[in-house]
Motif scaffolding. Structure first.
Motif, short mmCIF file in Angstrom:
data_model
loop_
_atom_site.label_atom_id
_atom_site.label_comp_id
_atom_site.label_asym_id
_atom_site.label_seq_id
_atom_site.Cartn_x
_atom_site.Cartn_y
_atom_site.Cartn_z
N LEU A 121 -21.93 -4.18 -6.13
CA LEU A 121 -22.55 -4.90 -7.24
C LEU A 121 -22.37 -4.11 -8.52
O LEU A 121 -22.92 -3.02 -8.67
N LEU B 230 -26.79 -9.34 -15.02
CA LEU B 230 -28.01 -9.41 -14.22
C LEU B 230 -29.17 -10.08 -14.94
O LEU B 230 -29.85 -10.94 -14.37
N ILE C 171 -24.35 0.04 -6.02
CA ILE C 171 -24.63 -0.55 -7.33
C ILE C 171 -24.00 0.33 -8.41
O ILE C 171 -24.25 1.53 -8.48
N VAL D 40 -23.12 -4.26 -12.48
CA VAL D 40 -24.00 -5.02 -13.37
C VAL D 40 -23.89 -4.52 -14.81
O VAL D 40 -23.48 -3.39 -15.07
N VAL E 38 -26.29 -12.24 -4.12
CA VAL E 38 -25.53 -11.02 -3.81
C VAL E 38 -25.63 -10.68 -2.32
O VAL E 38 -24.62 -10.33 -1.69
N TRP F 194 -20.33 -14.68 -6.80
CA TRP F 194 -20.76 -14.51 -5.40
C TRP F 194 -20.28 -15.65 -4.51
O TRP F 194 -19.97 -15.44 -3.34
N SER G 75 -18.01 -6.85 -8.85
CA SER G 75 -18.28 -7.67 -10.03
C SER G 75 -18.20 -6.79 -11.27
O SER G 75 -18.90 -5.80 -11.39
N TYR H 221 -21.52 -8.36 -13.48
CA TYR H 221 -22.49 -9.43 -13.25
C TYR H 221 -23.61 -9.25 -14.26
O TYR H 221 -24.24 -8.19 -14.32
#
Length: 286
Positions: A113, A88, A178, A115, A100, A66, A83, A86
């Motif tokens: 995002l 999480l 997401i 994850v 974020v 980020w 990402s 990421y």
């Protein structure tokens, strides 16, 4: 289909110039991964490799995704950022949402995002977090994050997190997309609840069975009709590969890679990387 370029494993000081170059070539966005540290000796099997060995080494660059996104957003105007992935559950929901949402706000809503739950137990041990509960904690965090990132007053009471009414400002001006990575049934089910799913890189013929598994998970969630993004890398794509994958539902593909002949990370000049990007763009970006 939108073409992305992974900047994972790239030397950090080269990333702003490469991001601008990707934008000039016509890539939709760039992506990069996430690890806090690399152990001196590998202690956990890498479940996404053929032999359980990681592709990188302790000298491979892993910038905070980020912080890097904020820097690359300043260096570009239209490029998007993803990402991949990421981790999480290595964080708490408030810290993750703050990082974020700041990057998404500063980029002008150019962030997706992506994850995952992570695979390296040693990394969880070092930050004092339970590796076994990472999936369930991820599910709770994914319930919490959209409200926090949006700037809405948010309250949550779960098994792992207990948050009174709070607001995180400023919120993003558009909803944060997401996507979820992973191949386990739980990961596919988790992805079906959000905006998309991410694979790693595969030969074209190996991707179609993965799409079948994903489709079954989406049907089970009664979620097979709405728009849903799918990201993957294609190893040695042949003529028409991207078109066939688009027909099968893939919406996002990675471009070239900067690995050595053995498939490992290696230091290389920015000129070498630009040559690889140019070659891919000439073949596939028109």
């Amino acid at each position: 289909m939108k073409f992305w370029q992974s900047l994972a494993f790239v030397e950090m000081d080269q990333m702003p110039e490469l991001a601008r170059f990707c934008e000039e070539l016509g890539f939709h966005g760039v992506s990069y991964g996430d690890h806090l540290v690399t152990t001196a000796e590998q202690v956990d099997d890498y479940e996404y490799g053929d032999n359980g060995n990681i592709l990188w080494n302790p000298d491979t660059h892993w910038p905070d995704p980020w912080v890097m996104t904020a820097a690359l957003a300043e260096a570009t105007t239209t490029l998007h950022f993803l990402s991949t992935i990421y981790i999480l559950p290595l964080r708490d929901p408030l810290s993750a949402a703050k990082a974020v949402s700041t990057a998404a706000y500063l980029s002008g809503n150019r962030v997706t995002l992506g994850v995952g739950v992570g695979w390296q137990k040693a990394e969880f041990d070092m930050v004092g977090l339970d590796f076994k509960t990472r999936g369930k904690r991820t599910d709770e965090m994914l319930e919490i994050l959209p409200g926090l990132v949006s700037g809405r007053m948010t309250e949550y009471h779960g098994r792992f997190y207990d948050i009174p009414k709070v607001k995180m400002s400023p919120g993003t001006t558009e909803p944060l997309p997401i996507m979820v990575g992973g191949y386990a049934p739980a990961a596919l089910t988790r992805a079906a609840r959000f905006d998309g799913w991410m694979a790693t890189s595969h030969e074209e013929n190996d991707i179609y069975p993965l799409l079948d598994n994903l489709r079954a998970a989406r049907v089970a969630q009664a979620d097979s009709e709405r728009h849903f993004d799918i990201w993957t890398g294609v190893i040695n794509p042949g003529q028409g590969a991207h078109e066939r994958l688009a027909e099968a539902g893939v919406t996002m593909v990675n471009g070239t890679n900067f690995l050595d002949e053995s498939g490992k990370t290696t230091l290389s000049s920015i000129d070498d990387k630009k040559r690889r990007l140019d070659h891919f763009a000439e073949r596939f970006l028109g």
